[in-house]
Design a protein around this motif. Structure first.
Motif, PDB file in Angstrom:
ATOM      1  N   ARG A 598      86.548   2.462  25.526  1.00 44.04           N
ATOM      2  CA  ARG A 598      86.817   3.353  26.555  1.00 44.04           C
ATOM      3  C   ARG A 598      85.736   3.762  27.242  1.00 44.04           C
ATOM      4  O   ARG A 598      85.874   4.816  28.111  1.00 44.04           O
ATOM      5  CB  ARG A 598      87.585   4.745  25.950  1.00 44.04           C
ATOM      6  N   GLU A 629      86.823   7.917  28.722  1.00 45.79           N
ATOM      7  CA  GLU A 629      88.184   8.358  28.888  1.00 45.79           C
ATOM      8  C   GLU A 629      88.593   9.292  27.852  1.00 45.79           C
ATOM      9  O   GLU A 629      88.486   8.789  26.419  1.00 45.79           O
ATOM     10  CB  GLU A 629      89.049   6.856  29.105  1.00 45.79           C
ATOM     11  N   ASP A 631      91.523  10.760  26.857  1.00 41.59           N
ATOM     12  CA  ASP A 631      92.858  10.865  26.344  1.00 41.59           C
ATOM     13  C   ASP A 631      93.054   9.490  25.334  1.00 41.59           C
ATOM     14  O   ASP A 631      92.588   8.451  25.538  1.00 41.59           O
ATOM     15  CB  ASP A 631      94.091  10.822  27.111  1.00 41.59           C
ATOM     16  N   TRP A 633      94.706   6.553  23.073  1.00 42.22           N
ATOM     17  CA  TRP A 633      95.678   5.295  23.107  1.00 42.22           C
ATOM     18  C   TRP A 633      96.868   5.747  22.190  1.00 42.22           C
ATOM     19  O   TRP A 633      97.966   5.170  22.567  1.00 42.22           O
ATOM     20  CB  TRP A 633      95.185   4.059  23.021  1.00 42.22           C
ATOM     21  N   LYS A 639     100.151   2.717  29.046  1.00 36.48           N
ATOM     22  CA  LYS A 639     100.192   4.152  29.321  1.00 36.48           C
ATOM     23  C   LYS A 639      99.740   4.341  30.693  1.00 36.48           C
ATOM     24  O   LYS A 639      98.880   3.508  31.476  1.00 36.48           O
ATOM     25  CB  LYS A 639      99.322   5.045  28.380  1.00 36.48           C
ATOM     26  N   SER A 642      94.185   6.725  33.001  1.00 36.97           N
ATOM     27  CA  SER A 642      93.673   7.895  32.577  1.00 36.97           C
ATOM     28  C   SER A 642      93.186   8.677  33.574  1.00 36.97           C
ATOM     29  O   SER A 642      92.549   8.094  34.567  1.00 36.97           O
ATOM     30  CB  SER A 642      92.401   7.496  31.452  1.00 36.97           C
ATOM     31  N   THR A 643      93.382   9.981  33.636  1.00 36.73           N
ATOM     32  CA  THR A 643      92.940  10.891  34.759  1.00 36.73           C
ATOM     33  C   THR A 643      91.780  11.916  34.078  1.00 36.73           C
ATOM     34  O   THR A 643      91.032  12.582  34.805  1.00 36.73           O
ATOM     35  CB  THR A 643      93.985  11.705  35.161  1.00 36.73           C
ATOM     36  N   THR A 644      91.459  11.961  32.763  1.00 37.52           N
ATOM     37  CA  THR A 644      90.436  12.902  32.213  1.00 37.52           C
ATOM     38  C   THR A 644      89.316  12.060  31.443  1.00 37.52           C
ATOM     39  O   THR A 644      89.640  11.375  30.710  1.00 37.52           O
ATOM     40  CB  THR A 644      91.040  13.755  31.176  1.00 37.52           C
ATOM     41  N   LYS A 645      88.259  12.246  32.228  1.00 35.69           N
ATOM     42  CA  LYS A 645      86.954  11.273  31.710  1.00 35.69           C
ATOM     43  C   LYS A 645      85.695  12.148  31.566  1.00 35.69           C
ATOM     44  O   LYS A 645      85.747  13.313  32.416  1.00 35.69           O
ATOM     45  CB  LYS A 645      86.613  10.667  32.791  1.00 35.69           C
TER      46      LYS A 645
END
Ligand SMILES: [Zn+2]
Length: 672
Positions: A598, A629, A631, A633, A639, A642-645
Motif C-alpha cells: 500500500r 493508502e 483505507d 482492502w 474497490k 483510494s482517496t485518503t493517503k
C-alpha cells in the motif's frame, strides 16, 4: 593405435603445464576465440571496502560454516556419504543426489580462497577431503556416492540406469571445475588426478552409451568442467567430448524443453526451460565456442542473450521467473506439444515479483555465462550483467553474516499472500530439500576478485571496481602492478595508482557502466580528451611510469526506473537504483504499516543517500517520502481508488541486504 597416440599426446601435454601462468578461474590464455584472458587467481587482493568485506565474510564465516555443515552427519550427511562410499564406515546414502557436487563447490571456494590467503588450514582440509574422494573413486574413474554406496553394499539393483540419470554428471562436472581451480591455486595434482579419472570415464561412457543415456544432463556443470579439463591438461579427447555433448542434445525423442534438449542447441535462439540448466548450458556452450570458434554457437548465444536481457531478466539480474511454467507457450493450440517446466524462464515480459522463482544458482549461472561472453567478445554489455547480478540477485542469496541463504530471490514479500510458496521467502541456514545455492554462492564470493580484471594483447581491462591490489603480468610476460582505491559501489570515485607497467606503450581499458552518465577520467589530474561512452571500455594508451594516477568519477545519482509496460506485474510502478545497486523498501523502515504493497512512492521527493547500519554493516540507504493508502482492502478484490493517503518518511536499502532484520515484508517495485 589411435588411442595410444592420444595417450602419448596427453602425457606430453601434461609435462608442459607450468604453474604460475594461466591460473585464472578459466585458463583461457591459449583459448583461440577469446579476446580477453583471465588473470591468475592469486593476482587480486581485496584491500578494503565492499568486496573486501564480502570476501572476508565468505572466507571467514561462510566457508568454515559450510565445511562444518557438510561434515555434520545429522544435518547434511555429505561427507559421510563419501566415507561410506570409500568403505570407511557402513551406512546408506542420505541427502539429495546432488550433495557430492555441492561439496565440490565448497572445495572450489576453499581453493579460490587459498589462492589469495594461503591459509594452511584450508590446504590441510582440502587434502583430507581429496584423499577421501580418491578412496571412494571407482577404478574406472566413476565417482558419485548415491551409486557407489549401493554398489559397495550390493543393493544397486535394476534401477541402476535410473540412478545414473540423476545428478551424476552435475556432481562430476563440479568435481572437474573444483579440481582445476585447486590445481591452479595450490600447484598440487592430487585433486586433478581424480578429475582426470572422471574425465576419462565420461569420455569412455559417452563413446559407448546409447543416445538416450548420453543425452542426460541435468544442470550441466560438466560442460564447463570438461572444457576446463581440456584447458588444464590439453587432452584433446576432452574437447571432443564437450563438442559431442552439445551435438547429442535434441537428437532423441525424449528430450524436454525443461532440459533444453527437445530441439538441438543449434536450433535454439530464445531462452527456454529451467533457468539453472539453461544458464549452465549457455556458459558451457560459450566455453566450447572459446575453443572451437564455431560461429553458429556464438550466433545462438547472442540471440538467446538478447531474449534474456531485453525480455526475461529481472531488474536485479535474476533469471527464471516462474515456479512452474509451460513450453512452448502461445505458439501452438496442440496440447500434446506443451510441456511443464519448473523454475521456468517463462514468456517474454512475464516477470512476477512475489512469486519470482529466481534461484540463486540461476543468477550465478547468469554471471558464469556473461563472464564468458565478456572474455569472448570484450564487450562491456556483458560486464554490466556480471556486475548487476553479483551486486543484487547473487548477493541477496546470502545473509550479511554469511550463514543463512536464499534459494529464491523474490522482488516482493507480502505476509498478506494467502498461500505458502514452495520454497518460502526467507533465508535459512540449511535448505534441506535443495541446498545447492549456498555452496554455489560460497565459491562465487571467494572468486569475485578474478572477475575484476582481464588481460588482452595490448592492455589491462578493469571490469569491476573495488579497493584492491593487482599484481600480475601482461600476456608478453612483463610485470603489471596497480593499486585501486575506491568506496564503490557507495561512491563513484575510483583511483588507480600505477606501481609497475610495461616499458612500451600499454593500454588501460576502464569499464564505463551502462547505467552511468557523464563519467570523467583524468590521468595525473589532466582530463582525457576522448569522449567517455557508457556501456563501453575507455581506452587509455601511453607509456606509463610508476606513480601515474588514473582517476574516474562516475556520478551516482538516484535513478527512478520503470519497466517496459509489457511487464504487466510492474505497470505504473517504479524501482530505485543508485549505481549498480537496486534498492528495496522493507517494513522495518516504515512505521505503522501492515501492508508494504500500500506504499506509494513520492517520486517528487528528495532522494538523499545516507550511510546507515544493518546488522553492524554500513550500507548507503536512500531517504525519501512516500504515501500510504489508509483505507483497508478488507478482503476485497476490487474497490474504488483510494482517496485518503498519509505522507510518510521511508528509507530504502540495497536489495541484497533485505531480510537481515525482522524478516517481514519487502518490495522492489512501488506504485507512484
Ligand atoms: Zn541452487
Amino acid at each position: 593405435m589411435t588411442k595410444n597416440i592420444i595417450i602419448i599426446f596427453s602425457l606430453l601435454a601434461f609435462s608442459t603445464i607450468v604453474v604460475g601462468q594461466d591460473n585464472g578461474l578459466v585458463a583461457n590464455i591459449n583459448s583461440p576465440y577469446t579476446k580477453l584472458k583471465s588473470v591468475n587467481l592469486e593476482d587480486v587482493q581485496w584491500t578494503g571496502g565492499f568486496w573486501k568485506e564480502q570476501f572476508d565474510v565468505a572466507t571467514q564465516n561462510t566457508l568454515s560454516y559450510m565445511w562444518d555443515l557438510y561434515h555434520n552427519d545429522s544435518i547434511t550427511h555429505a561427507y559421510a556419504n563419501f566415507e561410506i562410499a570409500a568403505g570407511l564406515m557402513k551406512g546408506k546414502h542420505s541427502g539429495p543426489s546432488f550433495h557430492d557436487g555441492d561439496f565440490y563447490k565448497i572445495m572450489e571456494g576453499m581453493a579460490a580462497s587459498y589462492a589469495v590467503t594461503k591459509n594452511p588450514e584450508l590446504d590441510k582440509q582440502m587434502d583430507e577431503a581429496i584423499a577421501l574422494f580418491g578412496k571412494a573413486q571407482r577404478e574406472d574413474g566413476y565417482i558419485n556416492t548415491p551409486v557407489l554406496i549401493e554398489e559397495r553394499w550390493g543393493t544397486l539393483g535394476p534401477e541402476e540406469l535410473k540412478k545414473q540419470l540423476a545428478f551424476e554428471k552435475y556432481n562430476m562436472g563440479h568435481l572437474m571445475t573444483a579440481a582445476c581451480v585447486h590445481y591452479r591455486a595450490t600447484g598440487k595434482t592430487n585433486f586433478l588426478n581424480i578429475a582426470k579419472g572422471v574425465a576419462n570415464y565420461l569420455y569412455d561412457f559417452y563413446k559407448k552409451a546409447s543416445p538416450d543415456l548420453a543425452r542426460n544432463a541435468i544442470c550441466p556443470s560438466h560442460y564447463m568442467g570438461i572444457v576446463e579439463m581440456y584447458r588444464t591438461t590439453k587432452d584433446p579427447r576432452y574437447l571432443e567430448l564437450a563438442n559431442n555433448l552439445i551435438n547429442i542434445r535434441g537428437t532423441t525423442n525424449d528430450g524436454t524443453d525443461d532440459n533444453q534438449d527437445r530441439i538441438p542447441f543449434r536450433q535454439q535462439t530464445t531462452a527456454m526451460g529451467h533457468a539453472v540448466r539453461a544458464n549452465y548450458l549457455y556458459a558451457g556452450v560459450a566455453d566450447l565456442y572459446a575453443e572451437t570458434g564455431e560461429q553458429k554457437l556464438l550466433d545462438n548465444l547472442e540471440s538467446i542473450w538478447d531474449d534474456v536481457v531485453y525480455r526475461k531478466m529481472y531488474i536485479t539480474g535474476a533469471c527464471g521467473a516462474l515456479y512452474d511454467g509451460v513450453s512452448p507457450d502461445g505458439t501452438s493450440y496442440d496440447p500434446t506439444v506443451v510441456q511443464k517446466i519448473h523454475q521456468a524462464y517463462g514468456r517474454p515480459f512475464q516477470l512476477p515479483n512475489a512469486t519470482a522463482h529466481t534461484e540463486t544458482c540461476a543468477n550465478i549461472g547468469n554471471v558464469l555465462w556473461n563472464w564468458r561472453m565478456l572474455q569472448i567478445t570484450g564487450e562491456a554489455k556483458y560486464a554490466d550483467i556480471v556486475e548487476l547480478a553479483l551486486y543484487n540477485s547473487v548477493l541477496s542469496g546470502v545473509s550479511l553474516e554469511g550463514k543463512e541463504f536464499c534459494y529464491n530471490n523474490p522482488l516482493n514479500v507480502s505476509e498478506k499472500l494467502p498461500f505458502d510458496l514452495r520454497w518460502g521467502s526467507k533465508r535459512e541456514g540449511y535448505i534441506a530439500k535443495s541446498n545447492c545455492c549456498a555452496p554455489n554462492i560460497t565459491r562465487t564470493l571467494a572468486e569475485v576478485g578474478n572477475y575484476a580484471y582481464n588481460l588482452s594483447k595490448v592492455g589491462l581491462y578493469v571490469n569491476l571496481y573495488g579497493s584492491n591490489h593487482l599484481k600480475s603480468s601482461t600476456l608478453s610476460g612483463e610485470a603489471i602492478e596497480v593499486e585501486q582505491q575506491t568506496n564503490y559501489p557507495w561512491d563513484g570515485k575510483i583511483v588507480l595508482k600505477i606501481i609497475k607497467a610495461p616499458k612500451k606503450e600499454f593500454s588501460f581499458f576502464l569499464r564505463i557502466p551502462g547505467w552511468s552518465q557523464s563519467t570523467t577520467i583524468s590521468v595525473n589530474n589532466d582530463n582525457i580528451k576522448e569522449a567517455v561512452v557508457s556501456e563501453s571500455y575507455s581506452k587509455l594508451t601511453r607509456k606509463w611510469k610508476k606513480g601515474d594516477i588514473i582517476e574516474l568519477n562516475i556520478p551516482m545519482p538516484v535513478q527512478l526506473m520503470q519497466a517496459n509496460p509489457l511487464v504487466e506485474e510492474t505497470k505504473n510502478q517504479v524501482a530505485v537504483k543508485r549505481g549498480p545497486l537496486v534498492y528495496c523498501l522493507e517494513s522495518d523502515d516504515i512505521s505503522m504499516i501492515d501492508d508494504i504493497n500500500r506504499v506509494v512512492l513520492d517520486v517528487n521527493s528528495d532522494f538523499i543517500a545516507k550511510t546507515i547500519s544493518i546488522n553492524s554493516r554500513d550500507v548507503v540507504g536512500i531517504k525519501a517520502k512516500a504515501f500510504v493508502e489508509t483505507d483497508d482492502w478488507n478482503n476485497m478484490l476490487y474497490k474504488p481508488i483510494s482517496t485518503t493517503k498519509r505522507s510518510v518518511d521511508i528509507t530504502l536499502v540495497p536489495y541484497y541486504s533485505w531480510g537481515n532484520r525482522l524478516k517481514k515484508e519487502m518490495t522492489v517495485w512501488m506504485a507512484y
